[in-house]
Design an enzyme around this catalytic site. Structure first.
Site, PDB file in Angstrom:
ATOM      1  N   GLY A  20     -10.590 -19.870 -25.738  1.00 41.42           N
ATOM      2  CA  GLY A  20      -9.767 -21.079 -25.783  1.00 41.42           C
ATOM      3  C   GLY A  20      -9.615 -21.529 -27.222  1.00 41.42           C
ATOM      4  N   PHE A  23     -12.347 -27.063 -29.858  1.00 38.55           N
ATOM      5  CA  PHE A  23     -12.693 -28.258 -29.059  1.00 38.55           C
ATOM      6  C   PHE A  23     -12.500 -28.045 -27.558  1.00 38.55           C
ATOM      7  CE2 PHE A  23     -10.946 -29.753 -33.151  1.00 38.55           C
ATOM      8  CZ  PHE A  23     -12.070 -30.359 -33.675  1.00 38.55           C
ATOM      9  N   GLY A  25     -14.420 -26.524 -25.515  1.00 35.70           N
ATOM     10  CA  GLY A  25     -15.686 -26.497 -24.773  1.00 35.70           C
ATOM     11  C   GLY A  25     -16.295 -25.108 -24.637  1.00 35.70           C
ATOM     12  N   LYS A  26     -15.938 -24.209 -25.536  1.00 36.14           N
ATOM     13  CA  LYS A  26     -16.486 -22.846 -25.471  1.00 36.14           C
ATOM     14  C   LYS A  26     -17.990 -22.849 -25.696  1.00 36.14           C
ATOM     15  CE  LYS A  26     -13.863 -21.351 -28.805  1.00 36.14           C
ATOM     16  NZ  LYS A  26     -13.177 -22.619 -29.102  1.00 36.14           N
ATOM     17  N   GLU A  94     -18.665 -17.679 -31.559  1.00 34.28           N
ATOM     18  CA  GLU A  94     -17.714 -17.438 -32.664  1.00 34.28           C
ATOM     19  C   GLU A  94     -17.444 -15.943 -32.833  1.00 34.28           C
ATOM     20  OE1 GLU A  94     -16.208 -19.957 -33.871  1.00 34.28           O
ATOM     21  OE2 GLU A  94     -17.551 -21.606 -33.416  1.00 34.28           O
ATOM     22  N   GLN A  96     -14.875 -14.282 -32.696  1.00 34.91           N
ATOM     23  CA  GLN A  96     -13.646 -13.890 -33.431  1.00 34.91           C
ATOM     24  C   GLN A  96     -13.931 -13.522 -34.876  1.00 34.91           C
ATOM     25  OE1 GLN A  96     -14.297 -17.060 -32.544  1.00 34.91           O
ATOM     26  NE2 GLN A  96     -14.154 -18.270 -34.409  1.00 34.91           N
ATOM     27  N   CYS A 150      -4.918 -32.330 -25.888  1.00 34.00           N
ATOM     28  CA  CYS A 150      -4.001 -32.432 -27.025  1.00 34.00           C
ATOM     29  C   CYS A 150      -4.155 -33.799 -27.691  1.00 34.00           C
ATOM     30  CB  CYS A 150      -2.554 -32.240 -26.558  1.00 34.00           C
ATOM     31  SG  CYS A 150      -1.350 -32.492 -27.878  1.00 34.00           S
ATOM     32  N   CYS A 182      -1.321 -29.087 -27.499  1.00 33.33           N
ATOM     33  CA  CYS A 182      -0.607 -28.333 -26.458  1.00 33.33           C
ATOM     34  C   CYS A 182       0.522 -27.547 -27.140  1.00 33.33           C
ATOM     35  CB  CYS A 182      -0.040 -29.293 -25.412  1.00 33.33           C
ATOM     36  SG  CYS A 182       1.265 -30.349 -26.055  1.00 33.33           S
ATOM     37  N   HIS A 185       3.215 -29.667 -28.974  1.00 37.44           N
ATOM     38  CA  HIS A 185       2.854 -30.372 -30.204  1.00 37.44           C
ATOM     39  C   HIS A 185       2.185 -29.490 -31.257  1.00 37.44           C
ATOM     40  CE1 HIS A 185       3.330 -33.906 -27.441  1.00 37.44           C
ATOM     41  NE2 HIS A 185       4.112 -34.203 -28.456  1.00 37.44           N
TER      42      HIS A 185
HETATM   43  P1  ADP Z   1     -15.499 -25.336 -28.899  1.00 40.55           P
HETATM   44  O1  ADP Z   1     -16.762 -24.509 -29.004  1.00 40.55           O
HETATM   45  O2  ADP Z   1     -14.503 -24.758 -27.942  1.00 40.55           O
HETATM   46  O3  ADP Z   1     -14.891 -25.626 -30.243  1.00 40.55           O
HETATM   47  P2  ADP Z   1     -17.327 -27.416 -28.136  1.00 40.55           P
HETATM   48  O4  ADP Z   1     -18.019 -26.900 -26.913  1.00 40.55           O
HETATM   49  O5  ADP Z   1     -18.071 -27.315 -29.434  1.00 40.55           O
HETATM   50  O6  ADP Z   1     -15.890 -26.742 -28.265  1.00 40.55           O
HETATM   51  O7  ADP Z   1     -16.967 -28.944 -27.969  1.00 40.55           O
HETATM   52  C1  ADP Z   1     -16.356 -29.488 -26.839  1.00 40.55           C
HETATM   53  C2  ADP Z   1     -16.438 -30.999 -26.985  1.00 40.55           C
HETATM   54  O8  ADP Z   1     -15.601 -31.425 -28.063  1.00 40.55           O
HETATM   55  C3  ADP Z   1     -15.940 -31.819 -25.840  1.00 40.55           C
HETATM   56  O9  ADP Z   1     -16.893 -31.960 -24.789  1.00 40.55           O
HETATM   57  C4  ADP Z   1     -15.660 -33.170 -26.491  1.00 40.55           C
HETATM   58  O10 ADP Z   1     -16.826 -33.967 -26.536  1.00 40.55           O
HETATM   59  C5  ADP Z   1     -15.324 -32.808 -27.922  1.00 40.55           C
HETATM   60  N1  ADP Z   1     -13.920 -32.995 -28.284  1.00 40.55           N
HETATM   61  C6  ADP Z   1     -13.484 -33.497 -29.456  1.00 40.55           C
HETATM   62  N2  ADP Z   1     -12.135 -33.462 -29.523  1.00 40.55           N
HETATM   63  C7  ADP Z   1     -11.693 -32.938 -28.362  1.00 40.55           C
HETATM   64  C8  ADP Z   1     -10.382 -32.631 -27.819  1.00 40.55           C
HETATM   65  N3  ADP Z   1      -9.266 -32.854 -28.506  1.00 40.55           N
HETATM   66  N4  ADP Z   1     -10.326 -32.077 -26.597  1.00 40.55           N
HETATM   67  C9  ADP Z   1     -11.464 -31.839 -25.882  1.00 40.55           C
HETATM   68  N5  ADP Z   1     -12.715 -32.106 -26.334  1.00 40.55           N
HETATM   69  C10 ADP Z   1     -12.832 -32.639 -27.560  1.00 40.55           C
HETATM   70 MG    MG Z   2     -17.731 -23.511 -30.568  1.00 42.84          MG
END
Ligand code: ADP
Ligand code: MG
Length: 200
Positions: A20, A23, A25-26, A94, A96, A150, A182, A185
């Site tokens: 994904g 942010f 949630g990965k 990470e 990638q 978004c 999204c 945007h």
């Molecule tokens: P990823 O590893 O995909 O970058 P993380 O698991 O580290 O994501 O973080 C997910 C968390 O980021 C969410 O639970 C939320 O608290 C926070 N967050 C901050 N900005 C956003 C956003 N635009 N959309 C969704 N979650 C967000």
């Molecule tokens: Mg991450």
């Protein structure tokens, strides 16, 4: 599929990809899966690339501040060298940032009976497939696509918008450099000098 989700290693190993935009949630999802594996008393090993120095170096850390200890590596050969004989679950965050050898390694570990969970960005700041994640998606048994929100309209976000004028392929950062967007945007071209087509 459900058997796999709950970790039936008697049927052999498998590859899972959590992908994904930023942010989405990965890392949170990866930590959730690993905590469940620990509850199931599985031996886990967690890796991340050295390049990801955003938070504490020896932890994978989500934007929501959940974290789990990890080993930091330069490349996939380091991972192979560090795998212990009794490890049942191998996680890479990470992903990638690794080269294509990580795909072969994931296949090899899965063939040996391990659950291999790879989390990473599926597209880069220009919206292009972020290798080697597309290759991992192709060979994975389980794919989990995560969505962010978004920042412009609140719709499910699949793109990572860079918010500063840099055309570097890799620019490690968080909220100060990137936003989740999204398709509507997402506008990567504001930081490109020419209006070129997206390469896939
Ligand atoms: P990823 O590893 O995909 O970058 P993380 O698991 O580290 O994501 O973080 C997910 C968390 O980021 C969410 O639970 C939320 O608290 C926070 N967050 C901050 N900005 C956003 C956003 N635009 N959309 C969704 N979650 C967000
Ligand atoms: Mg991450």
């Amino acid at each position: 599929m459900v058997d796999m989700e709950y970790g039936r290693t008697d049927r052999g190993g498998w590859i899972e990809v959590v992908c994904g935009c930023m942010f989405s949630g990965k890392t949170e999802e990866l930590i959730k899966l690993l905590k469940r594996a620990q509850i199931a008393k599985k031996k886990i090993q967690v890796f991340k690339p050295h390049i990801d120095n955003r938070y504490q170096l020896d932890f994978i850390v989500s934007h929501n501040s959940t974290k789990l200890p990890c080993e930091v590596v330069e490349d996939s050969r380091d991972i192979e060298a560090l795998i212990k004989p009794d490890t049942q679950v191998v996680a890479i965050d990470e992903v990638q940032f690794f080269d294509q050898n990580v795909v072969e390694l994931a296949q090899k570990l899965a063939s040996k009976g391990m659950q291999v969970i790879c989390a990473g960005l599926d597209t880069d700041w220009q919206g292009r497939p972020f290798h080697p994640v597309p290759l991992l998606l192709a060979v994975a048994e389980i794919v989990r696509k995560q969505y962010a929100v978004c920042t412009e309209c609140g719709a499910p976000a699949t793109k990572t918008q860079r918010t500063i004028p840099s055309t570097e392929k890799v620019l490690v950062g968080t909220g100060e450099v990137y936003q989740a967007r999204c398709r509507l945007h997402f506008s990567p071209y504001q930081y490109l000098s020419t209006d070129r087509e997206i390469e896939v």
